[in-house]
Design a protein around this motif. Structure first.
Motif, PDB file in Angstrom:
ATOM      1  N   ALA A 145       0.830  -1.203   0.000  1.00 39.92           N
ATOM      2  CA  ALA A 145       0.000   0.000   0.000  1.00 39.92           C
ATOM      3  C   ALA A 145       0.865   1.253   0.000  1.00 39.92           C
ATOM      4  O   ALA A 145       0.544   2.245  -0.672  1.00 39.92           O
ATOM      5  N   ALA A 146       1.980   1.234   0.730  1.00 39.27           N
ATOM      6  CA  ALA A 146       2.894   2.385   0.751  1.00 39.27           C
ATOM      7  C   ALA A 146       3.475   2.644  -0.630  1.00 39.27           C
ATOM      8  O   ALA A 146       3.555   3.790  -1.093  1.00 39.27           O
ATOM      9  N   LYS A 147       3.875   1.574  -1.305  1.00 38.32           N
ATOM     10  CA  LYS A 147       4.432   1.699  -2.651  1.00 38.32           C
ATOM     11  C   LYS A 147       3.371   2.213  -3.627  1.00 38.32           C
ATOM     12  O   LYS A 147       3.637   3.090  -4.462  1.00 38.32           O
ATOM     13  N   THR A 148       2.161   1.689  -3.505  1.00 40.82           N
ATOM     14  CA  THR A 148       1.066   2.119  -4.372  1.00 40.82           C
ATOM     15  C   THR A 148       0.773   3.603  -4.183  1.00 40.82           C
ATOM     16  O   THR A 148       0.611   4.351  -5.151  1.00 40.82           O
ATOM     17  N   LEU A 149       0.696   4.035  -2.928  1.00 43.11           N
ATOM     18  CA  LEU A 149       0.415   5.439  -2.643  1.00 43.11           C
ATOM     19  C   LEU A 149       1.506   6.342  -3.216  1.00 43.11           C
ATOM     20  O   LEU A 149       1.222   7.364  -3.845  1.00 43.11           O
ATOM     21  N   ALA A 150       2.772   5.958  -3.019  1.00 43.72           N
ATOM     22  CA  ALA A 150       3.883   6.757  -3.543  1.00 43.72           C
ATOM     23  C   ALA A 150       3.798   6.884  -5.060  1.00 43.72           C
ATOM     24  O   ALA A 150       3.983   7.967  -5.625  1.00 43.72           O
ATOM     25  N   GLU A 151       3.496   5.776  -5.731  1.00 46.69           N
ATOM     26  CA  GLU A 151       3.398   5.789  -7.194  1.00 46.69           C
ATOM     27  C   GLU A 151       2.245   6.675  -7.661  1.00 46.69           C
ATOM     28  O   GLU A 151       2.375   7.431  -8.629  1.00 46.69           O
ATOM     29  N   GLN A 152       1.120   6.585  -6.972  1.00 48.67           N
ATOM     30  CA  GLN A 152      -0.043   7.382  -7.363  1.00 48.67           C
ATOM     31  C   GLN A 152       0.200   8.875  -7.153  1.00 48.67           C
ATOM     32  O   GLN A 152      -0.197   9.710  -7.983  1.00 48.67           O
ATOM     33  N   LEU A 153       0.856   9.229  -6.050  1.00 46.66           N
ATOM     34  CA  LEU A 153       1.164  10.637  -5.802  1.00 46.66           C
ATOM     35  C   LEU A 153       2.141  11.181  -6.842  1.00 46.66           C
ATOM     36  O   LEU A 153       2.018  12.323  -7.294  1.00 46.66           O
ATOM     37  N   GLU A 154       3.104  10.376  -7.234  1.00 49.87           N
ATOM     38  CA  GLU A 154       4.047  10.795  -8.264  1.00 49.87           C
ATOM     39  C   GLU A 154       3.318  11.063  -9.579  1.00 49.87           C
ATOM     40  O   GLU A 154       3.584  12.050 -10.266  1.00 49.87           O
ATOM     41  N   LYS A 155       2.368  10.214  -9.932  1.00 47.39           N
ATOM     42  CA  LYS A 155       1.691  10.306 -11.222  1.00 47.39           C
ATOM     43  C   LYS A 155       0.601  11.373 -11.240  1.00 47.39           C
ATOM     44  O   LYS A 155       0.347  11.984 -12.283  1.00 47.39           O
ATOM     45  N   LYS A 156      -0.039  11.604 -10.091  1.00 46.67           N
ATOM     46  CA  LYS A 156      -1.255  12.414 -10.113  1.00 46.67           C
ATOM     47  C   LYS A 156      -1.172  13.704  -9.307  1.00 46.67           C
ATOM     48  O   LYS A 156      -2.001  14.596  -9.507  1.00 46.67           O
ATOM     49  N   LEU A 157      -0.181  13.798  -8.427  1.00 41.63           N
ATOM     50  CA  LEU A 157      -0.032  15.027  -7.650  1.00 41.63           C
ATOM     51  C   LEU A 157       1.201  15.807  -8.083  1.00 41.63           C
ATOM     52  O   LEU A 157       1.127  16.991  -8.395  1.00 41.63           O
ATOM     53  N   PHE A 158       2.333  15.137  -8.139  1.00 40.81           N
ATOM     54  CA  PHE A 158       3.593  15.831  -8.391  1.00 40.81           C
ATOM     55  C   PHE A 158       3.849  16.151  -9.861  1.00 40.81           C
ATOM     56  O   PHE A 158       4.917  16.630 -10.218  1.00 40.81           O
ATOM     57  N   ILE A 159       2.859  15.916 -10.700  1.00 42.82           N
ATOM     58  CA  ILE A 159       2.947  16.363 -12.084  1.00 42.82           C
ATOM     59  C   ILE A 159       2.539  17.835 -12.207  1.00 42.82           C
ATOM     60  O   ILE A 159       2.758  18.457 -13.238  1.00 42.82           O
ATOM     61  N   HIS A 160       1.975  18.396 -11.138  1.00 42.01           N
ATOM     62  CA  HIS A 160       1.449  19.758 -11.193  1.00 42.01           C
ATOM     63  C   HIS A 160       2.522  20.786 -10.828  1.00 42.01           C
ATOM     64  O   HIS A 160       3.572  20.460 -10.270  1.00 42.01           O
ATOM     65  N   ASP A 161       2.225  22.018 -11.131  1.00 42.44           N
ATOM     66  CA  ASP A 161       3.151  23.127 -10.917  1.00 42.44           C
ATOM     67  C   ASP A 161       3.448  23.335  -9.441  1.00 42.44           C
ATOM     68  O   ASP A 161       2.591  23.128  -8.573  1.00 42.44           O
ATOM     69  N   ASP A 162       4.666  23.778  -9.135  1.00 36.94           N
ATOM     70  CA  ASP A 162       5.102  23.978  -7.752  1.00 36.94           C
ATOM     71  C   ASP A 162       4.220  24.948  -6.974  1.00 36.94           C
ATOM     72  O   ASP A 162       4.120  24.864  -5.753  1.00 36.94           O
TER      73      ASP A 162
END
Length: 202
Positions: A145-162
């Motif tokens: 679950a930790a790995k899944t959450l990290a991957e999802q945040l990378e793909k869906k949150l950290f793609i956005h502007d600072d």
């Protein structure tokens, strides 16, 4: 757009009233507890409450407030758990965009902290629930679950502007830029309870 944050000591959670000054409609994100102060914000601004968005099915984030709202208003409820939606709204499935209150609410599924966790993006603001607070990702029950959450945040949150603002379910607001700098998603260690996974620096 105006955002009225509300902190509830009962559960130590943040709720957010999001108002559209043009359409005079409003949404609530995670109605942890609805007090007279929240109701006054709705009424004094002449808002019609049209939607309630729930980031995940943990009772502190809706249990004290959702029943109150449904007694007073007639909003549609949006969540990824049918038990929360019931007959009052729409169950979320996958990523989607919902036009409501004059906004386009972008909904991103980010399982990990809980199977039904979502992020909600409105304009330049993202409401993260417990998936991310200032400097730390959400607790998880196991390493998958930790790995899944990290991957999802990378793909869906950290793609956005600072500069985008983040409004979490607990603790103060932050930004994408700050979390990109201080939140480490790729490396986790297990705490002594063997329940929560927390990021650390080498």
């Amino acid at each position: 757009m105006k955002i009225y944050p509300h902190y509830s000591p009962q559960g130590s959670v943040n709720s957010y009233l999001v108002g559209n000054e043009v359409s005079k409609e409003a949404l609530i994100i995670d109605p942890g507890k609805i007090t007279g102060e929240v109701i006054n914000h709705i009424e004094k601004n002449g808002y019609t409450l049209v939607g309630v968005f729930i980031t995940h099915n943990h009772i502190r984030h809706y249990g004290y407030g959702l029943p109150t709202l449904l007694k007073i208003y007639n909003p549609r409820v949006y969540a990824a758990d049918q038990a929360l939606v019931g007959k009052h709204g729409k169950m979320l499935w996958g990523d989607c965009t919902i036009p409501i209150a004059g906004f386009s609410v972008e909904c991103f599924s980010v399982p990990g902290h809980s199977p039904d966790s979502y992020l909600f993006k409105i304009d330049n603001c993202i409401f993260t629930g417990d998936s991310l607070t200032a400097g730390i990702t959400g607790s998880t029950l196991h390493s998958f679950a930790a790995k899944t959450l990290a991957e999802q945040l990378e793909k869906k949150l950290f793609i956005h502007d600072d500069a985008l603002l983040l409004f979490p379910g607990h603790d103060p607001p932050t930004t994408i830029g700050a979390e990109r700098k201080f939140t480490h998603l790729s490396i986790f260690k297990v705490d002594k309870s063997m329940v929560n996974f927390i990021p650390y620096k080498k």
